[in-house]
Write a protein that holds these residues in place. Structure first.
Motif, mmCIF file in Angstrom:
data_model
loop_
_atom_site.group_PDB
_atom_site.id
_atom_site.type_symbol
_atom_site.label_atom_id
_atom_site.label_comp_id
_atom_site.label_asym_id
_atom_site.label_seq_id
_atom_site.Cartn_x
_atom_site.Cartn_y
_atom_site.Cartn_z
ATOM 1 N N ASN A 1 0.828 -1.209 0.000
ATOM 2 C CA ASN A 1 0.000 0.000 0.000
ATOM 3 C C ASN A 1 0.859 1.255 0.000
ATOM 4 O O ASN A 1 0.609 2.203 -0.752
ATOM 5 N N LYS B 1 -9.615 -5.943 -0.153
ATOM 6 C CA LYS B 1 -8.374 -5.236 -0.476
ATOM 7 C C LYS B 1 -8.565 -3.719 -0.447
ATOM 8 O O LYS B 1 -9.685 -3.213 -0.455
ATOM 9 N N THR B 2 -7.443 -3.011 -0.425
ATOM 10 C CA THR B 2 -7.488 -1.549 -0.455
ATOM 11 C C THR B 2 -7.919 -1.065 -1.837
ATOM 12 O O THR B 2 -7.826 -1.781 -2.834
ATOM 13 N N ASN C 1 -3.052 -5.268 1.008
ATOM 14 C CA ASN C 1 -3.314 -5.970 2.250
ATOM 15 C C ASN C 1 -4.064 -5.102 3.262
ATOM 16 O O ASN C 1 -3.686 -3.963 3.511
ATOM 17 N N THR C 2 -5.101 -5.666 3.871
ATOM 18 C CA THR C 2 -5.845 -4.972 4.939
ATOM 19 C C THR C 2 -5.965 -5.849 6.183
ATOM 20 O O THR C 2 -6.941 -5.763 6.923
ATOM 21 N N LEU D 1 -3.096 -10.685 -3.062
ATOM 22 C CA LEU D 1 -4.205 -11.260 -2.312
ATOM 23 C C LEU D 1 -5.370 -11.707 -3.189
ATOM 24 O O LEU D 1 -6.426 -12.060 -2.672
ATOM 25 N N SER D 2 -5.192 -11.725 -4.504
ATOM 26 C CA SER D 2 -6.289 -12.113 -5.404
ATOM 27 C C SER D 2 -6.239 -13.575 -5.801
ATOM 28 O O SER D 2 -7.089 -14.037 -6.578
ATOM 29 N N HIS E 1 -5.003 -2.340 -4.267
ATOM 30 C CA HIS E 1 -5.585 -3.679 -4.145
ATOM 31 C C HIS E 1 -4.716 -4.513 -3.205
ATOM 32 O O HIS E 1 -4.391 -5.670 -3.474
#
Length: 781
Positions: free
Chosen positions: A190, A762-763, A769-770, A424-425, A767
């Motif tokens: 991010n 996702k952000t 890491n959260t 993360l997809s 897109h």
């Protein structure tokens, strides 16, 4: 299977000695002063090397070897003491490496799955059968589904080397026809994505020696004493001894705050921008900002310095004073959101603005939230309005990366497939690839024509432990109609290893050659030497991937005609050709470390500030862009054009707090590197897996220290021990990350793993890491 009686007896004797006769960690530390002559007389060799773990330091360690066995580890000696910032002493993890190398639970042989996927039932096979099976399935899946059906997942167990295992997996897939690659770092993606919208580049850090005369440091969510982030601790201690003041802003009174902070300022997670906005309000309203700096170098501070075509009242000043929304971003406004007292906000804002120079240094924890990009940019805003960018002793904020010298890498093997997905997809790309669109971060192609059908997981615990929302993830992995073939190579039967179809025993950095590559403020590299033979039948991934590639007719493409050791020698030679101060291979074998030379401290953007005409910022305007027209044109409320506070989903203002009133955050600990070392017995003694809860939250729930509790939300439940402490702000609970997922069969974990609670959402911008954005409840068991 192919193990000689002699090797079996050697390893059995070694493991027996580990259990009965070897020294404790404390004893090893006390005896680490053995001189070279004393070691020689004892029949020992002392060999310098470095780990290639994914840790924030890169320390030269010394392996004491006798009769082919490492008997103990010692750390930095007298000859390096003149440059401790360049060569750090091994931390708790580093001193425990022998327990990792000689752990009796290490995987010993290749195996294939015989039960349901995830049950952890395997039978031993030969390396020949393993390689034949991998080659057959690699070819079948490529022929049936195409290159995008093959994927190599994140491998955080070995990303500190120039040759890293996840990279080898991608290289193999590229050499054999192509694959679906990933982009964006789990750790700092991010920040890395957002920062260039302000400065034009991601790397914005100065070298730590540039902070020698800094008078004030604000550590914003930066826990260096446990993460060992570069040489920070050495420099911070020297600065503190010279009178530098440290303020730590963090929801948790971390070990770093205990070690360095003159003041700890707790705030609610995801509300960082509210505190930053209010600090900016104080600085500007009291005329403490650097107007001359802003006039010359910055776009978007006030209405007079905005790009063309933007309506009125979109500047930072207009936002701070409520020209558009009618709300002034006063300390009182921020206090209601972030819970930092208004007078504290005023005081630290004045201190930061009037102390010259000052450095606000943000860690990577705050950007692992749904608001992560905005938080990262908030630090750049405060640095810019106070003129702390491009000056000795200041800090530009944003991504903590340093432009510096480094080793050359392996020549690329081009990937024929043009697409890529965010890190993360991958679960969506297995279960519902139609949801992985350009709007959701898909790059290079319009759509995925095939779901992921083959998964390589090399030296990583990401598929069933470190990945968010474990319960959803394992449901996907258990369905054999989705992913058809999973190969795992690791040291232990980790939670992720349980989901392998073919499970292979990897080796450690003691058993192969590599280059220990430093990151952040490391101006050196270390030869990571092969010191001992492979444990039982463990092997380097490079070797067996080369054999699989050979069966597929791609060995020469994969290896380039070199062994792994030959590539490491090539890296040293090529780096030496580029930087003549680089030591030769023979010199590195003796001293381990090669240091790069610099004339003095490096200050990010010093050239742009000292000579802006010839060195403009690499942004569309050529200036620092506090207002980004590029972001403005996206018209996304989660991606504002200036770094301002926007309430986060699953944050303290979310309606979900009525059901789950507590915010959950995790922290990186001194005892683990992600989930690596979780099973190290020395490190398990050093840290308890427990959840911190403030007395104000514990009392109404009848929770006291030592109680067994469960933490839960709609995604899952995890169980662990409670610690009631004022070291965490009310409204927040916190626990160490990286414990191994131990399912209870009901969607819960009995071992305190937090990722049964975290989200795959996702952000908005990167897109990314959260994982730290999770609302939960806690109750006594």
């Amino acid at each position: 299977m192919n193990l000689s009686r002699r090797s079996f007896l050697k390893w059995s004797a070694t493991l027996g000695a580990m259990g009965t006769g070897l020294m404790s960690l404390t004893a090893c530390s006390q005896n680490a002063s053995l001189t070279g002559s004393e070691a020689a007389s004892a029949g020992e060799q002392i060999i310098p090397t470095a780990s290639t773990q994914d840790c924030g330091g890169r320390c030269l360690i010394k392996a004491h070897v006798k009769d082919g066995v490492i008997t103990r580890i010692s750390t930095r000696g007298a000859y390096e003491e003149d440059e401790p910032g360049a060569n750090m002493k091994a931390c708790l993890r580093g001193r425990s490496y022998r327990k990792h190398l000689y752990h009796p639970d290490r995987l010993k042989y290749p195996m294939k799955r015989v039960g349901k996927r995830g049950e952890g039932k395997f039978e031993q096979i030969s390396w020949e059968e393993a390689i034949d099976t991998i080659a057959k399935e690699t070819r079948r899946i490529f022929d049936q589904y195409g290159p995008e059906s093959r994927y190599c997942n994140v491998g955080t167990g070995d990303t500190g080397g120039v040759i890293y295992r996840m990279g080898l997996g991608g290289r193999f897939l590229s050499a054999t026809g192509g694959h679906l690659p990933l982009y964006n770092s789990v750790s700092m993606g991010n920040t890395g994505t957002a920062t260039p919208y302000v400065y034009g580049v991601a790397a914005t850090a100065s070298s730590l020696d540039s902070l020698k005369d800094t008078k004030l440091v604000i550590l914003w969510g930066h826990n260096t004493t446990e993460t060992i982030f570069g040489a920070s601790n050495y420099y911070f201690r020297q600065m503190k001894n010279r009178g530098c003041k440290f303020i730590c802003v963090d929801p948790r009174n971390s070990n770093t705050a205990v070690a360095f902070a003159d003041e700890w300022i707790p705030l609610l997670p995801t509300t960082d921008n509210a505190l930053m906005d209010a600090m900016a309000y104080v600085i500007v309203s009291e005329n403490l900002h650097d107007q001359a700096f802003l006039d010359q170098y910055v776009q978007g501070f006030d209405e007079e310095h905005m790009p063309e075509g933007v309506p009125a009242h979109e500047s930072l000043v207009s936002y701070l004073f409520g020209k558009k929304d009618g709300v002034e971003k006063t300390p009182e406004w921020a206090e209601a959101i972030c819970k930092v007292p208004a007078e504290t906000i005023r005081r630290i804002a004045r201190e930061y603005a009037t102390t010259k120079p000052a450095a606000l240094i943000q860690g990577w924890g705050p950007q692992r939230h749904s608001c992560g990009e905005r938080t990262a940019l908030g630090a750049t805003m405060l640095a810019s309005i106070t003129g702390n960018v491009g000056v000795l002793g200041g800090w530009a904020g944003g991504y903590i990366g340093l432009s510096r010298k480094g080793c050359v890498g392996l020549p690329d093997v081009p990937n024929p497939y043009p697409g890529a997905i965010p890190t993360l997809s991958w679960v969506d790309a297995i279960e519902c690839p139609e949801k992985v669109t350009p709007a959701e971060g898909l790059l290079g192609v319009d759509k995925l024509n095939s779901p992921i059908k083959m998964l390589l997981n090399l030296a990583g615990d990401f598929i069933a432990n470190q990945n968010p929302d474990i319960n959803r993830t394992i449901r996907v992995l258990e369905d054999e109609s989705l992913v058809e073939f999973i190969v795992v190579s690791d040291l232990f039967m980790t939670p992720s290893a349980r989901y392998a179809d073919i499970l292979l025993p990897g080796n450690t950095f003691f058993e192969r050659y590599n280059i220990g590559a430093t990151w952040n403020n490391g101006d050196y590299f270390i030869l990571s030497q092969k010191i001992v033979d492979n444990y039982y039948e463990s092997r380097s991934e490079y070797d067996w991937l080369a054999e699989v590639a050979d069966k597929l007719g791609a060995k020469d493409v994969f290896t380039g005609g070199k062994t792994e050791e030959e590539w490491v020698r090539w890296i040293v030679d090529e780096t030496r050709a580029k930087y003549p101060e680089t030591l030769s291979w023979e010199e590195l074998e003796k001293v381990g470390i090669s240091k790069f030379h610099y004339d003095g401290p490096r200050v990010a953007f010093q050239d742009q500030i000292e000579d802006p005409v010839n060195n403009p910022f690499p942004t569309p305007s050529g200036k620092i862009e506090l207002f980004s027209k590029t972001l403005y044109d996206m018209h996304n409320p989660e991606i504002p054009a200036i770094p301002v506070y926007v309430p986060a989903w699953e944050g303290p203002e979310d309606e979900l707090t009525e059901k789950y009133p507590l915010q959950l955050i995790g922290w990186k600990t001194k005892a683990r590197d992600n989930s690596t070392f979780y099973n190290n017995p020395w490190l398990q003694q050093a840290m308890v897996q427990e959840v911190w809860i403030n007395p104000m939250d514990a009392k109404p729930r009848n929770i006291v220290t030592g109680d067994r509790v469960k933490v839960f939300n709609d995604r899952g439940t995890t169980m662990l021990q409670a610690r009631v402490t004022s070291r965490v702000i009310p409204g927040v609970i916190a626990a160490p990350t990286g414990s191994w997922f131990t399912p209870d069969g009901k969607g819960g974990c009995t071992n305190g793993n937090l990722n049964v609670l975290t989200t795959l959402r996702k952000t908005a911008l990167s897109h990314g890491n959260t994982q730290h954005t999770s609302l939960v409840e806690i109750s006594k068991l």
